[in-house]
Design a protein around this motif. Structure first.
Motif: not given
Length: 253
Positions: A162-168, A197-205, A147-151
């Motif tokens: 950068x998208x958040x890698x969590x348990x979900x 592929x989805x034409x989104x930002x990684x965090x948006x995926x 989460x800190x890296x993301x912001x």
């Protein structure tokens, strides 16, 4: 002969399976403002005197962005402690145990220096290295480091980071129970590829996946049989939810 770049290695060793869902639709359903654990965490930090009444679930994301951008204008390290607290609070009530002691002993435990090194690593683009730097602080788990890296990687903008890698995400994409079982470097590569592929930002995926999971599982506990009672077979992307359950139950690690 093929040249084994870092990217090639990442993709060759990935076991990611992304559900075939409507990512653009689910992104439109993403809403962090009504997450109950965030509201409880804000109340907890406010009761301790760390936050004032100005901070709410509705504005905390923008407050983080404002504070990070203010830091970037002057590199005033005295701001880092408050930014750290805001991000921990944004992450929800699961951080309530360790956050107060880290915040109160910021200088005594040399957390300020570690966090400054972490921020510099993120801003230089060394995301995997920054992950290991912040891991030195006792009480911050992989999901919160992410989460800190993301912001910070988005310079305060959650959707550009950068998208958040969590348990979900670990359960949904990798069929792993906990984020600690997923390589952070592999995760970044996987999300960059699917985002293109989805034409989104990684965090948006990642945000779309979170919204999808909240639709189907109580408190976003994905890849279990604990479906919300109101969900039925006619719900959007129901078939993909069932595939996630099947895969996870067959590889429950």
């Amino acid at each position: 002969m093929e040249v084994l770049t870092i990217r090639n290695i990442i993709m060759k060793n990935s076991n990611a399976i992304f559900p075939d869902i409507d990512y653009h639709f689910w992104l439109s359903q993403y809403n962090w403002d009504n997450i109950g654990t965030v509201r409880r965490m804000i109340t907890n930090m406010r009761n301790r005197g760390y936050l004032n009444a100005v901070i709410t679930p509705e504005n905390i994301t923008n407050e983080i962005k404002t504070e990070i951008q203010n830091y970037l204008k002057g590199n005033d390290s005295s701001r880092l402690r408050y930014i750290f607290l805001l991000i921990q609070t944004w992450g929800g009530a699961s951080a309530r145990i360790h956050t107060p002691s880290i915040y109160e002993q910021w200088e005594e435990n040399e957390t300020e220096g570690i966090y400054l090194s972490f921020v510099n690593a993120v801003l230089s683009g060394d995301y995997v290295g920054s992950f290991h730097v912040l891991n030195q602080v006792h009480g911050i788990g992989p999901s919160f480091i992410a989460k800190h890296i993301c912001f910070w990687s988005g310079k305060g903008d959650r959707q550009k980071g950068i998208p958040i890698l969590d348990d979900v995400i670990a359960k949904t994409i990798y069929a792993r129970r906990h984020a600690i079982r997923v390589s952070y470097g592999i995760f970044i590569g996987d999300f960059e590829k699917i985002a293109n592929e989805k034409k989104l930002k990684p965090a948006e995926v990642e945000m779309a996946l979170f919204a999808f999971c909240r639709e189907y599982w109580e408190t976003a506990k994905t890849a279990t049989w604990e479906f919300k009672p109101q969900i039925n077979e006619n719900s959007k992307d129901y078939d993909q939810a069932m595939l996630i359950v099947k895969r996870f139950m067959g590889n429950n690690q």
